[in-house]
Write an enzyme that holds these catalytic residues in place. Structure first.
Site, PDB file in Angstrom:
ATOM      1  CG  PHE A  30      -2.351  -0.229   0.902  1.00  0.00           C
ATOM      2  CD1 PHE A  30      -2.822  -1.500   0.630  1.00  0.00           C
ATOM      3  CD2 PHE A  30      -3.248   0.840   0.841  1.00  0.00           C
ATOM      4  CE1 PHE A  30      -4.146  -1.716   0.309  1.00  0.00           C
ATOM      5  CE2 PHE A  30      -4.577   0.629   0.520  1.00  0.00           C
ATOM      6  CZ  PHE A  30      -5.037  -0.656   0.250  1.00  0.00           C
ATOM      7  CD  GLN A  82      -6.250   9.861   2.616  1.00  0.00           C
ATOM      8  OE1 GLN A  82      -6.908   8.870   2.906  1.00  0.00           O
ATOM      9  NE2 GLN A  82      -4.964   9.965   2.885  1.00  0.00           N
ATOM     10  CG  HIS A 121      -8.565   6.976  -2.395  1.00  0.00           C
ATOM     11  ND1 HIS A 121      -8.180   6.485  -3.615  1.00  0.00           N
ATOM     12  CD2 HIS A 121      -8.295   6.009  -1.487  1.00  0.00           C
ATOM     13  CE1 HIS A 121      -7.687   5.259  -3.446  1.00  0.00           C
ATOM     14  NE2 HIS A 121      -7.750   4.952  -2.160  1.00  0.00           N
ATOM     15  CG  LEU A 147     -11.915   3.650  -2.700  1.00  0.00           C
ATOM     16  CD1 LEU A 147     -11.357   5.051  -2.630  1.00  0.00           C
ATOM     17  CD2 LEU A 147     -11.644   2.923  -1.418  1.00  0.00           C
ATOM     18  CD  GLU A 189      -2.937   3.534  -1.264  1.00  0.00           C
ATOM     19  OE1 GLU A 189      -3.712   4.402  -0.814  1.00  0.00           O
ATOM     20  OE2 GLU A 189      -1.817   3.317  -0.787  1.00  0.00           O
ATOM     21  NE  ARG A 221      -5.119   6.029   0.354  1.00  0.00           N
ATOM     22  CZ  ARG A 221      -5.960   5.352   1.092  1.00  0.00           C
ATOM     23  NH1 ARG A 221      -6.739   5.974   1.955  1.00  0.00           N
ATOM     24  NH2 ARG A 221      -6.051   4.054   0.973  1.00  0.00           N
ATOM     25  CG  HIS A 277     -10.949   7.945   0.914  1.00  0.00           C
ATOM     26  ND1 HIS A 277     -11.935   7.025   0.642  1.00  0.00           N
ATOM     27  CD2 HIS A 277      -9.954   7.248   1.518  1.00  0.00           C
ATOM     28  CE1 HIS A 277     -11.537   5.816   1.053  1.00  0.00           C
ATOM     29  NE2 HIS A 277     -10.344   5.945   1.595  1.00  0.00           N
ATOM     30  NE  ARG A 290      -7.342   7.002   6.130  1.00  0.00           N
ATOM     31  CZ  ARG A 290      -7.556   5.932   5.351  1.00  0.00           C
ATOM     32  NH1 ARG A 290      -6.850   4.832   5.539  1.00  0.00           N
ATOM     33  NH2 ARG A 290      -8.457   5.957   4.401  1.00  0.00           N
TER      34      ARG A 290
HETATM   35  C1  LIG Z   1     -14.990   3.148   0.299  1.00  0.00           C
HETATM   36  C2  LIG Z   1     -14.021   3.182   1.442  1.00  0.00           C
HETATM   37  C3  LIG Z   1     -12.972   2.260   1.495  1.00  0.00           C
HETATM   38  C4  LIG Z   1     -12.077   2.285   2.553  1.00  0.00           C
HETATM   39  N1  LIG Z   1     -11.055   1.375   2.573  1.00  0.00           N
HETATM   40  C5  LIG Z   1     -10.204   1.357   3.619  1.00  0.00           C
HETATM   41  C6  LIG Z   1      -9.188   0.365   3.705  1.00  0.00           C
HETATM   42  O1  LIG Z   1      -9.049  -0.520   2.858  1.00  0.00           O
HETATM   43  N2  LIG Z   1      -8.356   0.403   4.770  1.00  0.00           N
HETATM   44  C7  LIG Z   1      -8.470   1.346   5.746  1.00  0.00           C
HETATM   45  O2  LIG Z   1      -7.687   1.317   6.700  1.00  0.00           O
HETATM   46  N3  LIG Z   1      -9.446   2.281   5.699  1.00  0.00           N
HETATM   47  C8  LIG Z   1     -10.318   2.298   4.670  1.00  0.00           C
HETATM   48  N4  LIG Z   1     -11.306   3.249   4.631  1.00  0.00           N
HETATM   49  C9  LIG Z   1     -11.523   4.120   5.791  1.00  0.00           C
HETATM   50  C10 LIG Z   1     -12.181   3.314   6.900  1.00  0.00           C
HETATM   51  O3  LIG Z   1     -13.091   2.405   6.343  1.00  0.00           O
HETATM   52  C11 LIG Z   1     -12.923   4.189   7.893  1.00  0.00           C
HETATM   53  O4  LIG Z   1     -12.112   5.231   8.327  1.00  0.00           O
HETATM   54  C12 LIG Z   1     -13.358   3.387   9.125  1.00  0.00           C
HETATM   55  O5  LIG Z   1     -14.011   2.212   8.723  1.00  0.00           O
HETATM   56  C13 LIG Z   1     -14.264   4.226  10.002  1.00  0.00           C
HETATM   57  O6  LIG Z   1     -14.802   3.419  11.015  1.00  0.00           O
HETATM   58  P1  LIG Z   1     -15.693   4.077  12.142  1.00  0.00           P
HETATM   59  O7  LIG Z   1     -16.068   2.964  13.067  1.00  0.00           O
HETATM   60  O8  LIG Z   1     -15.013   5.250  12.698  1.00  0.00           O
HETATM   61  O9  LIG Z   1     -16.986   4.638  11.379  1.00  0.00           O
HETATM   62  P2  LIG Z   1     -18.122   3.991  10.330  1.00  0.00           P
HETATM   63  O10 LIG Z   1     -17.753   2.617   9.977  1.00  0.00           O
HETATM   64  O11 LIG Z   1     -18.257   5.000   9.306  1.00  0.00           O
HETATM   65  O12 LIG Z   1     -19.369   3.924  11.258  1.00  0.00           O
HETATM   66  C14 LIG Z   1     -20.064   5.072  11.697  1.00  0.00           C
HETATM   67  C15 LIG Z   1     -21.261   4.641  12.512  1.00  0.00           C
HETATM   68  O13 LIG Z   1     -21.851   5.781  13.124  1.00  0.00           O
HETATM   69  C16 LIG Z   1     -23.250   5.727  13.007  1.00  0.00           C
HETATM   70  N5  LIG Z   1     -23.761   7.094  13.048  1.00  0.00           N
HETATM   71  C17 LIG Z   1     -23.276   8.202  12.427  1.00  0.00           C
HETATM   72  N6  LIG Z   1     -24.034   9.268  12.705  1.00  0.00           N
HETATM   73  C18 LIG Z   1     -25.024   8.856  13.536  1.00  0.00           C
HETATM   74  C19 LIG Z   1     -26.120   9.482  14.165  1.00  0.00           C
HETATM   75  N7  LIG Z   1     -26.403  10.787  13.996  1.00  0.00           N
HETATM   76  N8  LIG Z   1     -26.926   8.721  14.931  1.00  0.00           N
HETATM   77  C20 LIG Z   1     -26.714   7.396  15.091  1.00  0.00           C
HETATM   78  N9  LIG Z   1     -25.682   6.751  14.516  1.00  0.00           N
HETATM   79  C21 LIG Z   1     -24.848   7.464  13.754  1.00  0.00           C
HETATM   80  C22 LIG Z   1     -23.493   5.022  11.687  1.00  0.00           C
HETATM   81  O14 LIG Z   1     -24.766   4.440  11.665  1.00  0.00           O
HETATM   82  C23 LIG Z   1     -22.379   3.963  11.707  1.00  0.00           C
HETATM   83  O15 LIG Z   1     -22.806   2.827  12.410  1.00  0.00           O
HETATM   84  C24 LIG Z   1     -12.218   3.244   3.583  1.00  0.00           C
HETATM   85  C25 LIG Z   1     -13.262   4.154   3.535  1.00  0.00           C
HETATM   86  C26 LIG Z   1     -14.132   4.146   2.465  1.00  0.00           C
HETATM   87  C27 LIG Z   1     -15.220   5.189   2.421  1.00  0.00           C
END
Ligand SMILES: Cc1cc2nc3c(=O)[nH]c(=O)nc-3n(C[C@H](O)[C@H](O)[C@H](O)COP(=O)(O)OP(=O)(O)OC[C@H]3O[C@@H](n4cnc5c(N)ncnc54)[C@H](O)[C@@H]3O)c2cc1C
Length: 581
Positions: A115, A242, A244, A254, A257, A288, A354, A396
């Site tokens: 990566f 960021q 992407h 997406l 990468e 990135r 992203h 990141r």
């Molecule tokens: C398409 C894509 C691919 C990615 N690929 C990678 C990768 O390969 N490797 C990597 O390291 N990172 C990757 N990332 C980044 C990574 O996925 C995220 O940074 C990480 O998963 C975020 O996790 P989280 O638990 O913080 O939030 P999320 O998984 O975004 O979860 C947020 C939660 O909050 C809840 N929520 C939000 N607002 C409210 C509200 N008002 N009321 C109630 N609930 C709410 C939602 O329902 C959800 O359950 C990627 C991101 C994207 C968009």
């Protein structure tokens, strides 16, 4: 309606669920999510999760630390980065033991891939040290987030976590510096509920939805960040968003990468692998921010394909068998959304909003900071993309954010287990629901007014054009004017759908309020920061300025608007150097 639990976790992504697994062994835990848990954006993560396991070639934790510090353009706090990279291998094995079906090497170990920005030290013939790409990202085909999310959800179900799915959190209840709970509305019946607890943790994810072209799910509207800001919590380093490099043209869905990690080439209209001009040693596997700016420069200078605003990601030399095994999802996306078969044709791509490096400031234990001096808010915690630890600084590295969510979800969980052993339930103020109820009543009363979609479309379009990959003072000032204008339009927003059951228009109106709230903080931070660092690139201040800007910005919401303060970056071992690859 009032619900009581020891702990409320908002967000069922990786951060929230990982904290849920940790705390539910000892305490009564509820997880609220506006989505069904396994629909959280973590499930869309494709490429992998970083850890220096060394399963495919020699690797060390120290190299991972160095790469993350350098990748962050020296804005990441080095104590936090050291902790995250050191705990990574153990956290991955723990996930494996919970049942995560990682892809495997021939001898049965967890498979890894390359990566951007992740490197190893090698000596060339003259004995000089060079840094070349290393194989560090653990993966499950291109469905890594999906399998992690499902496994952690199963563990929470096993531990009897109480899930409130499709509850939309509106407000935090903090009185006298103590967090007492929150309010939320149930999407199924439109009723407001109060949740009373000894502690609240936010794992509410990122805020890419403020931009027109984004890889983020509709739900990534930065609700938690904006709710905290409205409750008087400051926000850290919001200007660092960021982009992407490889979003599928034109929407920005997406393309991982991992596609470049598996050997994909970036080519301009002349068929040139243009990354040789920008990052000669690591080429397509530069971090990135650099690849994104290189692509945008090619496009801006007319070398996009047919002069349009995209370049090509060419995987055709990789071969059908490897693409099927390693990148099945993105092969499918390209067919469905672009009508392209990556086995035979290059994929049209453009930079896409992203990831949010900034967010709610927290300590290494997940406690939310009340100011730039290190004071904390009792009973309020945050982890994952909504939080800023800061392990990503100004940029990141790919695969470090799933790691951040897992590591800090776990750490915050451990902190909460101890906190809840002695914490008492603080009284819930009687007026806790009043403000939200009034907003509800007003929305149901509206007969005509501003259209929510119109405001949102304009915000996203202008954020993309004026606060995107390249920024300057004139555009940022104009963007601030737009935000202030849109905020006053929002005051007259009308809700035409008066139903109570799954009123998605109401949800969008609340999400728009949040988009406007934190976009203001992004632009204010970007305007103040007169330098280029990581993802923040000012064409009118085209160099990094360590003398004046090697510091974190902390934005406070005040009566007079947003006020910025700053705090130092924690540097333990690696002094800032020029960032070349
Ligand atoms: C398409 C894509 C691919 C990615 N690929 C990678 C990768 O390969 N490797 C990597 O390291 N990172 C990757 N990332 C980044 C990574 O996925 C995220 O940074 C990480 O998963 C975020 O996790 P989280 O638990 O913080 O939030 P999320 O998984 O975004 O979860 C947020 C939660 O909050 C809840 N929520 C939000 N607002 C409210 C509200 N008002 N009321 C109630 N609930 C709410 C939602 O329902 C959800 O359950 C990627 C991101 C994207 C968009």
């Amino acid at each position: 309606m009032i619900h009581k639990h020891d702990l409320l976790i908002v967000g069922a992504g990786l951060a929230g669920l990982r904290a849920g697994v940790e705390t539910s062994k000892y305490h009564d835990v509820a997880i609220l999510s506006k989505l069904f848990p396994t629909r959280s954006h973590s499930g869309a993560a494709q490429g992998g999760i970083a850890a220096a396991l060394g399963n495919e070639e020699h690797d060390t934790v120290e190299w991972h630390i160095f790469d993350s510090v350098k990748g962050s353009d020296y804005l990441g706090d080095q104590d936090a980065i050291t902790m995250m990279c050191s705990e990574a291998p153990d956290a991955i094995y723990e996930l494996e033991h919970m049942g995560v079906p990682f892809s495997r090497t021939k001898d049965g170990k967890i498979a890894q891939r390359q990566f951007g920005g992740h490197t190893k030290e090698v000596k060339d013939e003259q004995g000089n040290i060079k840094r070349l790409p290393v194989i560090r990202a653990c993966y499950a085909a291109d469905r890594t987030g999906h399998v992690l999310l499902h496994t952690l959800y199963e563990q929470c179900v096993k531990n009897n976590v109480r899930f409130y799915s499709e509850y939309f959190v509106l407000s935090l209840i903090i009185r006298d510096g103590v967090c007492r709970g929150l309010t939320a509305f149930n999407l199924r019946d439109g009723q407001i509920h109060t949740f009373h607890a000894k502690a609240v943790m936010f794992g509410t994810g990122g805020y890419g939805r403020a931009f027109r072209v984004t890889s983020n799910a509709y739900a990534n509207s930065g609700d938690g960040v904006a709710i905290a800001f409205r409750a008087g919590i400051p926000l850290e380093d919001m200007e660092f968003v960021q982009f992407h490099p490889t979003g599928l043209y034109p929407l920005g869905i997406l393309v991982t990468e991992g596609a470049r990690g598996e050997g994909g080439y970036l080519k301009n209209r002349n068929g040139d692998r243009f990354m040789k001009e920008y990052a000669p040693t690591v080429m397509e596997l530069a971090p990135r921010d650099m690849v994104t700016r290189s692509i945008q420069t090619e496009i801006n200078e007319g070398r996009g394909i047919d002069g349009k605003d995209f370049v090509n990601l060419d995987l055709t030399h990789i071969g059908a068998a490897k693409l099927k095994e390693r990148l099945p999802e993105i092969t499918g996306f390209a067919k469905t959304y672009a009508g392209i078969d990556p086995v035979k044709q290059p994929i049209p791509i453009l930079p896409t909003a992203h990831y949010s490096m900034g967010g709610i400031p927290v300590t290494l234990k997940g406690e939310v900071l009340a100011d730039e001096k290190g004071n904390t808010v009792t009973g309020f915690y945050a982890a994952g993309e909504c939080a800023c630890v800061s392990v990503h600084g100004a940029n990141r590295l790919g695969t470090n954010s799933l790691l951040d969510a897992v590591i800090h979800g776990r750490r915050t969980g451990k902190t909460l287990v101890e906190f809840l052993r002695t914490a008492e339930l603080s009284p819930m103020p009687e007026d806790a629901e009043d403000n939200d109820k009034k907003i509800f009543a007003d929305l149901y009363d509206t007969k005509k007014g501003e259209n929510c979609d119109k405001i949102r479309v304009r915000l996203k379009e202008e954020m993309m054009n004026k606060c995107g990959v390249f920024r300057n003072e004139k555009d940022l000032n104009s963007m601030l004017d737009t935000i202030h204008e849109l905020k006053s339009m929002y005051k007259n927003v009308a809700m035409m759908d008066k139903s109570k059951v799954f009123n998605t228009e109401m949800q969008e109106i609340f999400e728009l309020r949040n988009l406007l709230e934190f976009s203001d903080a992004i632009v204010t931070g970007a305007l103040a920061r007169q330098e280029c660092r990581g993802a923040h690139w000012r064409t009118d201040h085209p160099t990094r300025d360590d003398v004046n800007w090697l510091k974190h910005s902390i934005a406070f919401k005040t009566e007079k608007g947003i006020e910025l303060k700053y705090k130092p970056v924690i540097i333990t071992k690696y002094q800032p150097q020029e960032r070349k690859y």
